[in-house]
Design a protein around this motif. Structure first.
Motif, mmCIF file in Angstrom:
data_model
loop_
_atom_site.group_PDB
_atom_site.id
_atom_site.type_symbol
_atom_site.label_atom_id
_atom_site.label_comp_id
_atom_site.label_asym_id
_atom_site.label_seq_id
_atom_site.Cartn_x
_atom_site.Cartn_y
_atom_site.Cartn_z
ATOM 1 N N LEU A 1 0.906 -1.283 0.156
ATOM 2 C CA LEU A 1 0.250 0.020 0.365
ATOM 3 C C LEU A 1 0.889 1.287 0.217
ATOM 4 N N PHE A 2 2.227 1.076 1.266
ATOM 5 C CA PHE A 2 2.550 2.543 1.089
ATOM 6 C C PHE A 2 4.018 2.458 -0.474
ATOM 7 N N ALA A 3 3.888 1.728 -0.561
ATOM 8 C CA ALA A 3 5.072 1.902 -2.447
ATOM 9 C C ALA A 3 3.496 2.343 -3.453
ATOM 10 N N ALA A 4 2.330 1.740 -3.386
ATOM 11 C CA ALA A 4 1.913 2.349 -4.099
ATOM 12 C C ALA A 4 1.619 4.113 -4.076
ATOM 13 N N LEU A 5 1.272 3.686 -2.800
ATOM 14 C CA LEU A 5 0.672 5.757 -2.691
ATOM 15 C C LEU A 5 2.102 6.098 -3.115
ATOM 16 N N GLY A 6 3.051 5.750 -2.638
ATOM 17 C CA GLY A 6 4.453 7.017 -2.857
ATOM 18 C C GLY A 6 4.293 7.059 -4.673
ATOM 19 N N LEU A 7 4.585 5.617 -5.349
ATOM 20 C CA LEU A 7 4.537 6.124 -6.847
ATOM 21 C C LEU A 7 3.326 6.606 -7.464
ATOM 22 N N SER A 8 2.409 6.938 -6.179
ATOM 23 C CA SER A 8 0.979 8.355 -6.973
ATOM 24 C C SER A 8 0.809 9.216 -6.822
ATOM 25 N N LEU A 9 2.209 9.296 -5.492
ATOM 26 C CA LEU A 9 2.395 10.437 -5.007
ATOM 27 C C LEU A 9 2.868 11.253 -6.536
ATOM 28 N N LEU A 10 4.181 10.582 -6.739
ATOM 29 C CA LEU A 10 5.188 11.063 -7.421
ATOM 30 C C LEU A 10 5.097 11.538 -8.311
ATOM 31 N N LEU A 11 3.962 10.247 -9.181
ATOM 32 C CA LEU A 11 2.900 10.697 -10.372
ATOM 33 C C LEU A 11 2.596 11.948 -10.382
ATOM 34 N N ALA A 12 1.662 12.378 -8.889
ATOM 35 C CA ALA A 12 0.800 13.548 -9.420
ATOM 36 C C ALA A 12 1.605 14.405 -9.105
ATOM 37 N N LEU A 13 2.767 14.624 -8.117
ATOM 38 C CA LEU A 13 4.073 15.846 -8.479
ATOM 39 C C LEU A 13 4.170 16.210 -9.843
ATOM 40 N N TRP A 14 4.676 14.740 -10.121
ATOM 41 C CA TRP A 14 5.475 15.397 -11.479
ATOM 42 C C TRP A 14 4.579 16.472 -12.461
ATOM 43 N N LEU A 15 3.098 15.160 -12.875
ATOM 44 C CA LEU A 15 2.173 15.839 -14.017
ATOM 45 C C LEU A 15 1.500 17.226 -13.578
ATOM 46 N N SER A 16 1.573 17.436 -12.137
ATOM 47 C CA SER A 16 1.346 19.034 -11.636
ATOM 48 C C SER A 16 2.470 19.585 -11.993
ATOM 49 N N LEU A 17 3.877 19.740 -11.538
ATOM 50 C CA LEU A 17 4.644 20.500 -11.984
ATOM 51 C C LEU A 17 4.736 20.755 -13.542
ATOM 52 N N ALA A 18 4.371 19.651 -14.411
ATOM 53 C CA ALA A 18 4.606 19.472 -15.747
ATOM 54 C C ALA A 18 3.674 20.117 -17.027
ATOM 55 N N LEU A 19 2.183 20.023 -16.457
ATOM 56 C CA LEU A 19 1.150 20.126 -17.322
ATOM 57 C C LEU A 19 0.411 21.357 -17.281
#
Length: 345
Positions: free
Chosen positions: A10-28
């Motif tokens: 669960l923590f691995a999935a949530l961590g990856l999800s947060l990293l993806l959200a962080l990158w998309l929020s900065l890029a898009l």
């Protein structure tokens, strides 16, 4: 409740999800940036000298517009989810919401006073103007929460059911007062009041960000330290007392943490619904009721959810922007109805 997902997964999935959200929020956004361009601009912002030219525009977009907005979204989403877990633990009800103690309605009332007062009395001094709305919203949230807590005290004990009823009554009173403000306001003031109540991260800036980060950090530091106490409270107040828990002190801490966290979040971003209700409920279905796992997992999930919702708010109607509260309601309400349909409540 038997957890369906192991905590590590669960923590691995949530961590990856947060990293993806962080990158998309900065890029898009209206001007999209590539992954490499975003990373290079971000590294330059942190003082790492990189060879090459042409990063000035990306550095300006990331550093001045998207980074404070992204950090604000992470802080607001995380603290709303954390306080949602706290309130569901306090009321021992998975359908409880941080707004039950009146902090959201109180913050909205404080913001309404600031907006209407500015329209009728004139603009405040220049040094106060950037902080007046947030300060009034934060003060209103704390004030109403303190009143709810005071009304819930009987014979030296805090009665959760009385607090709940007091929160409902004061939320209705605050809503009626905001409605009166809307009726008396002119068009410009009404528009400002309406859009603030719908919630948005569009006004993110570093001066607006630091108070929310401090409040989120304080709540994120303190609530996990009370995870064992929250687990004991699930058994009932009398059972928790028999286990040696100071229940009254725990109630005060939970109410104060909720007032601090939600007050700061609402003061910075307006009213954003369903995050504090839906995220803890969903994470509890995945990992079970153990607050040692539930609290940090809900914080990660809340931060990710709000960043993804803010992306939709920015991108669905480019160049216009949807209010964030509308997006979270449109996403959260149908899914929550589905959970209610398949659960036993």
């Amino acid at each position: 409740m038997t957890p369906s997902v192991r905590p590590r997964i669960l923590f691995a999935a949530l961590g990856l999800s947060l990293l993806l959200a962080l990158w998309l929020s900065l890029a898009l956004g209206p001007v999209s940036l590539g992954l490499t361009e975003t990373l290079r601009a971000l590294l330059r912002l942190f003082g790492l000298p990189l060879p090459g030219t042409g990063l000035e525009r990306a550095e300006l977009i990331v550093g001045q517009i998207r980074l404070p907005r992204t950090l604000l979204g992470m802080a607001v989403g995380g603290v709303l989810a954390l306080t949602g877990v706290a309130m569901q633990g306090l009321f021992r009800n998975p359908l409880a919401d941080p707004g039950l103690v009146g902090v959201s309605s109180g913050a909205a009332l404080g913001a309404g006073l600031a907006i209407v007062g500015t329209a009728y009395l004139g603009e405040p001094p220049a040094w106060l103007s950037p902080y007046l709305l947030s300060a009034c919203a934060f003060g209103g949230g704390l004030g109403v929460t303190a009143l709810v807590y005071r009304l819930g005290r009987r014979d030296g004990q805090t009665r959760v059911a009385t607090m709940l009823l007091a929160g409902v009554a004061l939320a209705a009173l605050s809503g009626a007062t905001i409605g009166l403000f809307s009726y008396l306001a002119d068009d410009a003031t009404l528009r400002r009041l309406t859009f603030w109540n719908l919630g948005s991260l569009a006004g993110a800036s570093y001066p607006r960000l630091w108070p929310v980060l401090l409040a989120t950090g304080a709540v994120a530091f303190w609530l996990p330290r009370r995870a064992e106490a929250l687990n004991a409270l699930l058994l009932g107040e009398s059972e928790a007392r028999h286990l040696g828990l100071d229940v009254e002190r725990l109630k005060r801490e939970l109410v104060f943490c909720t007032a601090l966290g939600v007050g700061a979040a609402v003061a910075a971003a307006g009213l954003i619904g369903f995050v504090g209700l839906l995220v803890p409920h969903l994470i509890r279905l995945l990992c079970g009721p153990d607050h040692r796992v539930l609290l940090p997992a809900a914080m990660l999930a809340g931060a990710s959810l709000l960043l993804f919702a803010d992306l939709l708010a920015r991108l669905l109607l480019v160049p216009a922007e949807l209010p964030l509260g509308i997006v979270t309601a449109l996403l959260g309400a149908p899914f929550f109805l589905y959970l209610l349909r398949r659960g036993n409540y």
